[in-house]
Design a protein around this motif. Sequence first.
Motif, mmCIF file in Angstrom:
data_model
loop_
_atom_site.group_PDB
_atom_site.id
_atom_site.type_symbol
_atom_site.label_atom_id
_atom_site.label_comp_id
_atom_site.label_asym_id
_atom_site.label_seq_id
_atom_site.Cartn_x
_atom_site.Cartn_y
_atom_site.Cartn_z
ATOM 1 N N ILE A 77 -5.347 17.631 -51.187
ATOM 2 C CA ILE A 77 -4.507 18.686 -50.804
ATOM 3 C C ILE A 77 -2.911 18.063 -50.236
ATOM 4 O O ILE A 77 -2.979 17.216 -49.697
ATOM 5 N N PHE B 132 0.415 21.856 -55.313
ATOM 6 C CA PHE B 132 1.305 22.994 -55.069
ATOM 7 C C PHE B 132 2.466 22.950 -56.167
ATOM 8 O O PHE B 132 3.235 24.025 -55.883
ATOM 9 N N THR C 16 0.872 17.985 -44.324
ATOM 10 C CA THR C 16 0.401 19.689 -44.243
ATOM 11 C C THR C 16 -0.504 18.997 -42.141
ATOM 12 O O THR C 16 -0.448 18.158 -42.164
ATOM 13 N N TYR D 183 2.822 26.869 -46.511
ATOM 14 C CA TYR D 183 1.270 28.706 -46.489
ATOM 15 C C TYR D 183 0.236 27.816 -46.118
ATOM 16 O O TYR D 183 -0.096 27.237 -45.810
ATOM 17 N N LEU E 188 -3.551 27.297 -46.924
ATOM 18 C CA LEU E 188 -4.528 26.982 -47.750
ATOM 19 C C LEU E 188 -6.610 26.732 -47.002
ATOM 20 O O LEU E 188 -6.798 25.924 -46.101
ATOM 21 N N SER F 179 -10.189 26.796 -52.970
ATOM 22 C CA SER F 179 -10.090 26.861 -52.429
ATOM 23 C C SER F 179 -9.312 28.591 -52.549
ATOM 24 O O SER F 179 -9.273 28.964 -53.456
ATOM 25 N N VAL G 234 -5.588 30.028 -51.408
ATOM 26 C CA VAL G 234 -4.143 29.875 -50.761
ATOM 27 C C VAL G 234 -3.198 31.067 -50.475
ATOM 28 O O VAL G 234 -3.649 32.051 -51.511
ATOM 29 N N ASP H 179 1.833 32.057 -45.388
ATOM 30 C CA ASP H 179 1.563 31.761 -44.423
ATOM 31 C C ASP H 179 2.180 33.459 -42.875
ATOM 32 O O ASP H 179 3.900 33.124 -43.470
#
Length: 419
Positions: A23, A28, A47, A80, A82, A144, A146, A149
């Motif tokens: 990540i 991204f 992160t 975002y 994830l 995953s 995404v 948010d």
Amino acid sequence: MSIQKNEIDDVNPNKNLQIPEWINANYFQGILAKDYPDFERIVKFITNAATGPGENFTTIMVRVIIDLQLKNSKSLTTSYILKTSLINSGASELFINMNIFPKEMEIYQSILPKFEKLYKESSRKIVKFGPECKFIEDFAERTSIVMEDLRRKKFKNINRCLGLDLYHMEEVLKKLAQFHAASAVSFERFGPFSEHFSQSFFDENNRAFFEERGKAQRKIFLDVMKKWGGCERYMEIWPNYENILQWFIEQEKPAPNEFAVLNHGDCWSNNIMFQYDANAKIKETYFVDFQMCKWGTPAQDLYYLITSSAAYDVKVAEFDKLIRIYHENLAANLKILKYSKSIPTLKDIHMIMIKYSLWGFFTAINTMIVILLDPNENANIDSYMNDEEFRARSLMNPRYIKAMKQLLPWWENRGVFSI
């Protein structure tokens, strides 16, 4: 949607979370290029855990905060969420067998858009059920999802330890009724959902797993209940977990001609987010975490929600009113979507709530335990499932004891223990 730097904090609510190295900023690049056509480069990449300890048990949730620069030299901050699978968890195989990621992928990619389209075509009404999905990856080595948010749109959860008051419960039930109605109409028009939406924890493949843990759990409960005081009667009629498991296996598929829906399956306070106006009135209600969706009786979602997440003074005292609120909105939405079969009456819904009342008991002796716990860095799926001392301590939580002492006589009066 972009935000100013001072509108989002980069505080990490769970510094013990092990965030996978993959990540990173490179991961991204494509997502940003799609969201921002003038995207040029990432300036800063952070992160953090998206939730605190004990707030999420089935996946790793990461909030990614990105400072980026556009081709016109303008800079902005975005973020975002994830979601990916647990690392080195003893429960990982169980969740893999449950197909939790394939379920959620299908929900975001096709099912939610289909539901939302049904409302738009039938009523010209914009109905949204959850966050926008930005990217999905499904490989043998990792899976995953995404998403946007929702914090950037000022969505938030309520305090899970306090629970949802009557006002919040009414708004959640309205949205749940919309979701259930759309699923019933979708089934009618487009046919059954994928086979994995018929799967739950409770099948023959998991029988040995649950029977082993069920025996240990029953012993812990009975030992701890001696300390609660005044619960001796319920210790005598406490059901065997083999009987509980058998009941769930037998109820895996809805009875013929019984009203059925696609359940959210994990409809508790942390999976419900609210957006408020300037007067603290709820503007919008969204669901997140669609990994446990299951075709079956709506009693599953209703008991799970009310038992786990309604406030203490709502859970039992307002139960019948909550069912009425749900039914009124379910019937209204089925009419809007032109459901061709008979719409369940309020009596029909109450009858299935009696028939499937064991869902409430099961929710209370599992999910409600962790929901009412104070934030705890040691609270995770492995400690919950395998650490007997942790479970015993959890059962002595005063909030949990208070809730159970309210529920036990109510359950007995509704015949819950007669299995």
